[in-house]
Scaffold this active site. Sequence first.
Site: not given
Length: 304
Positions: A26-27, A170
């Site tokens: 997720g960069a 979550y």
Amino acid sequence: MATDKQQKWNATRLPDQTGRTAVVTGANSGIGLRAAQALAGAGAHVVFAVRDPERGEAAARTVNGSTEVRRLDLADLSSVREFAAGWDRPLDLLINNAGVMMVPQQRTADGFEMQFGTNHLGHFALTNLLLPYVTDRVVTVASDAHRWGDQRIHFDDLNRTSDYDPRGVYGQSKLANLLFVLELQRRLTESGSGVRALAAHPGYSATNLQSHAASPVARVFMKFGNRFLAQDDRAGALPTLYAATQELPGASYVGPDGLGEMRGAPTLVGRSTAASDPDVARRLWTASEELTGTRYPQGVGTRG
């Protein structure tokens, strides 16, 4: 004499990373991008492991340093396996950063609940598959949200088909992140590996993560919070960078030092009792092995 503020750790104190290789999931945005920028700026070769290579390439162009972009969709185990199968060299640092937050009920490509499947199971599989190459540490981005909801792993219904609540689910995925780090470190130590597993959380940081909440009310609240209460993503990346580069014991948890751990300089922080239970951690590991078909690899201690 330096003030406390001047003494607090920040990205300017990042040690030289020349010769090191890091994979950051997720960069392409948020704290993942900020961590990638800092590591590359300090000399590391940073691999952007992203779902959308085009966006990844655009993000990589903002980095002053050595980068490459590889496709990785954590919500699809075939993509995770493909990414790992293409890896063939030593890996100093794996940063499990990508995630989704409070999204509407949906499934991954393999039929898992999206938040648990992406935030935990995708990274669980990726770590196991890459671990034979890891030489230094694995850092997993967790959250103080591990305290949300009933603070337990619903082993009888991991996909939460009967009581889907975006916020509580979550929280379960972030609790799973911390339990994963706990059990991974136990296994690393037991096998004689020098590799360390650590966790970090960014506090309340303004990123794109909060923009996909299922509830319109939650989206409005978080938009307000991002603008007026949150620290920026550069500050939010500091706990990740601290966990990735400082001499810390395995299973350490790093977060901001400010009020409520919402903002501030990185420091060691505590976790809930539920996130510290070794028996639940082992049980979660076994369940995750069965769900992903990946296991702790043999011979890790000979390479760490």
